[in-house]
Design a protein around this motif. Sequence first.
Motif, PDB file in Angstrom:
ATOM      1  N   GLY A 212      12.150  38.936  42.210  1.00 10.87           N
ATOM      2  CA  GLY A 212      12.261  37.797  43.113  1.00 10.87           C
ATOM      3  C   GLY A 212      13.640  37.713  43.736  1.00 10.87           C
ATOM      4  N   PHE A 213      14.675  37.956  42.917  1.00 11.55           N
ATOM      5  CA  PHE A 213      16.050  37.936  43.432  1.00 11.55           C
ATOM      6  C   PHE A 213      16.270  39.032  44.465  1.00 11.55           C
ATOM      7  CE2 PHE A 213      20.349  39.728  43.180  1.00 11.55           C
ATOM      8  CZ  PHE A 213      21.084  38.628  43.615  1.00 11.55           C
ATOM      9  N   ALA A 214      15.777  40.233  44.181  1.00  8.71           N
ATOM     10  CA  ALA A 214      15.954  41.347  45.109  1.00  8.71           C
ATOM     11  C   ALA A 214      15.279  41.042  46.448  1.00  8.71           C
ATOM     12  CB  ALA A 214      15.372  42.632  44.511  1.00  8.71           C
ATOM     13  N   TYR A 215      14.121  40.408  46.399  1.00  7.05           N
ATOM     14  CA  TYR A 215      13.429  40.089  47.647  1.00  7.05           C
ATOM     15  C   TYR A 215      14.239  39.119  48.494  1.00  7.05           C
ATOM     16  CZ  TYR A 215       9.994  38.778  51.078  1.00  7.05           C
ATOM     17  OH  TYR A 215       9.368  38.560  52.284  1.00  7.05           O
ATOM     18  N   VAL A 216      14.695  38.007  47.882  1.00  5.59           N
ATOM     19  CA  VAL A 216      15.409  37.011  48.688  1.00  5.59           C
ATOM     20  C   VAL A 216      16.754  37.548  49.172  1.00  5.59           C
ATOM     21  CG1 VAL A 216      14.256  35.053  47.598  1.00  5.59           C
ATOM     22  CG2 VAL A 216      16.424  35.876  46.639  1.00  5.59           C
ATOM     23  N   ALA A 217      17.337  38.520  48.435  1.00  4.77           N
ATOM     24  CA  ALA A 217      18.620  39.086  48.850  1.00  4.77           C
ATOM     25  C   ALA A 217      18.458  40.038  50.036  1.00  4.77           C
ATOM     26  CB  ALA A 217      19.273  39.813  47.677  1.00  4.77           C
ATOM     27  N   VAL A 218      17.488  40.938  49.961  1.00  9.05           N
ATOM     28  CA  VAL A 218      17.356  41.987  50.981  1.00  9.05           C
ATOM     29  C   VAL A 218      16.495  41.535  52.161  1.00  9.05           C
ATOM     30  CG1 VAL A 218      16.564  44.339  51.434  1.00  9.05           C
ATOM     31  CG2 VAL A 218      17.690  43.792  49.261  1.00  9.05           C
ATOM     32  N   PHE A 219      15.413  40.842  51.873  1.00  8.06           N
ATOM     33  CA  PHE A 219      14.485  40.470  52.942  1.00  8.06           C
ATOM     34  C   PHE A 219      14.770  39.071  53.496  1.00  8.06           C
ATOM     35  CE2 PHE A 219      12.343  43.894  50.741  1.00  8.06           C
ATOM     36  CZ  PHE A 219      11.804  44.634  51.784  1.00  8.06           C
ATOM     37  N   SER A 220      14.763  38.045  52.628  1.00  9.41           N
ATOM     38  CA  SER A 220      14.953  36.679  53.119  1.00  9.41           C
ATOM     39  C   SER A 220      16.330  36.472  53.740  1.00  9.41           C
ATOM     40  CB  SER A 220      14.753  35.681  51.976  1.00  9.41           C
ATOM     41  OG  SER A 220      13.481  35.800  51.412  1.00  9.41           O
ATOM     42  N   MET A 221      17.361  37.058  53.116  1.00 10.59           N
ATOM     43  CA  MET A 221      18.730  36.797  53.539  1.00 10.59           C
ATOM     44  C   MET A 221      19.226  37.785  54.576  1.00 10.59           C
ATOM     45  SD  MET A 221      21.126  34.487  52.483  1.00 10.59           S
ATOM     46  CE  MET A 221      21.169  34.131  54.230  1.00 10.59           C
ATOM     47  N   TRP A 222      18.499  38.884  54.798  1.00  7.91           N
ATOM     48  CA  TRP A 222      19.041  39.934  55.657  1.00  7.91           C
ATOM     49  C   TRP A 222      18.019  40.434  56.679  1.00  7.91           C
ATOM     50  CZ3 TRP A 222      19.890  45.718  55.243  1.00  7.91           C
ATOM     51  CH2 TRP A 222      21.031  46.115  55.943  1.00  7.91           C
ATOM     52  N   LEU A 223      17.048  41.227  56.241  1.00  7.23           N
ATOM     53  CA  LEU A 223      16.137  41.880  57.184  1.00  7.23           C
ATOM     54  C   LEU A 223      15.282  40.879  57.959  1.00  7.23           C
ATOM     55  CD1 LEU A 223      14.931  44.959  55.091  1.00  7.23           C
ATOM     56  CD2 LEU A 223      16.651  44.890  56.909  1.00  7.23           C
ATOM     57  N   GLY A 224      14.905  39.772  57.331  1.00  5.90           N
ATOM     58  CA  GLY A 224      14.099  38.784  58.021  1.00  5.90           C
ATOM     59  C   GLY A 224      14.781  38.248  59.258  1.00  5.90           C
ATOM     60  N   PHE A 225      16.108  38.074  59.190  1.00  6.49           N
ATOM     61  CA  PHE A 225      16.851  37.567  60.335  1.00  6.49           C
ATOM     62  C   PHE A 225      16.920  38.588  61.458  1.00  6.49           C
ATOM     63  CE2 PHE A 225      18.380  34.539  57.186  1.00  6.49           C
ATOM     64  CZ  PHE A 225      18.394  33.357  57.915  1.00  6.49           C
ATOM     65  N   PHE A 226      16.875  39.880  61.134  1.00  3.46           N
ATOM     66  CA  PHE A 226      16.863  40.906  62.177  1.00  3.46           C
ATOM     67  C   PHE A 226      15.651  40.694  63.083  1.00  3.46           C
ATOM     68  CE2 PHE A 226      19.381  44.554  59.966  1.00  3.46           C
ATOM     69  CZ  PHE A 226      20.353  43.637  59.570  1.00  3.46           C
ATOM     70  N   ALA A 227      14.476  40.578  62.447  1.00  4.88           N
ATOM     71  CA  ALA A 227      13.248  40.390  63.218  1.00  4.88           C
ATOM     72  C   ALA A 227      13.240  39.030  63.907  1.00  4.88           C
ATOM     73  CB  ALA A 227      12.035  40.521  62.289  1.00  4.88           C
TER      74      ALA A 227
END
Length: 289
Positions: A212-227
Motif C-alpha cells: 500500500g505504501f509503495a503504491y501511494v508513493a510511486v503512483f498516487s504521489m508521482w505518476l498519477g500527476f503526470f497523467a
Amino acid sequence: MLLGLLGVAIFALTLPMTRLAVGTPEAPLMSGLFIAMGRAAVAGLLSVALLAWQRAPLPARADWAPLALTAAGVVFGFPLLTSWAMRHVGAVHAAVIIGLLPLATALAGALLHRQRPSGAFWACALLGSGLVVGYALLRSGQEGLALHPADLLLMAAVLCAAGGYAWGGRLAQRMRADAVICWALVLSLPATLPLALWSWPRTAMPAAAWGGFAYVAVFSMWLGFFAWYRGLALGGTVRVSQTQLAQPFMSMLFAVPLLGERLDAVSLGFGLAVLATVAIGRRLPVQKR
C-alpha cells in the motif's frame, strides 16, 4: 480525456491503499506521518533522478511561490490529513467525503483566476457540503450531533487538495506537466526526507502494508500527476476535470475487494447525491471579475 481518466483511476486507489498501510485502531500498522512524508520522499527522490536525466531547467523565479503552494496542498496537506484519518474510517466512508473535491477544485480555480461564481454555483456548493456533513454525522458513531475527528481531517484534506490542484493546474499551462509535480516534490525534500526517516516503522510490517505504501508513493504521489496534469493541459481544465466525478465510486469499488468493506445503500446514495451536486455545479457559469 483518457489521460484525465487514467489519473483519476490512479488517484481512486489512494484511499484504499492508504487504509491498507495504516491499518485500523484495533490493528495499527504504519503511522500517518510516515505514510505522508515517506511517500513524498520516495517520489521526491524519483523526481530528482528524472529531472537530472531530462536535464530540466530550473523553474523561473516567479514559479517558485506557486510551486510552494502546490506542495503545501498536495505534498503535505492532503497526504498527511488523509493518512491520519484513514486509520479511523473505511475507504468507502472516506470516498463520500472526498467526493466534494471536484467542486472545491472548481471553486479554488475560480478564486485563483479572479472569477465570480454564480449564485447557483454557491447553492450547489452549500448543498454538496451539507450532504457530506449530514453523511458524516449519520456515520460518526457518536451520540448526538457530533462529527468524528477523522471526518474533519478529510474535509480539511479536500481544501488542501483543491488549492494544490488549482495552483498546479495553473503552472501546467506554462511548465511541463511532469515538471510541476517533480519540482514541488524536490522543493519539499528537505522536510519530507528527514521526517520520513525519523518516523520509519520500528517494527516489522506485513507485505500488504508495504505494498500500500509503495503504491501511494510511486503512483498516487508521482505518476498519477503526470497523467492528470498532462490531461488538463491538453484538453482544458474545465472539460477534463469532469473525469473526477468518477473518482469516489472507483474508490468505493476498489475498497470492496482490497479491504473487504461493504458498499451499503446509504453510502452509495449519499455518494450519488454528492456527485449530482458536483456535476450540476461544475456546469454553472463563472463570470470574470
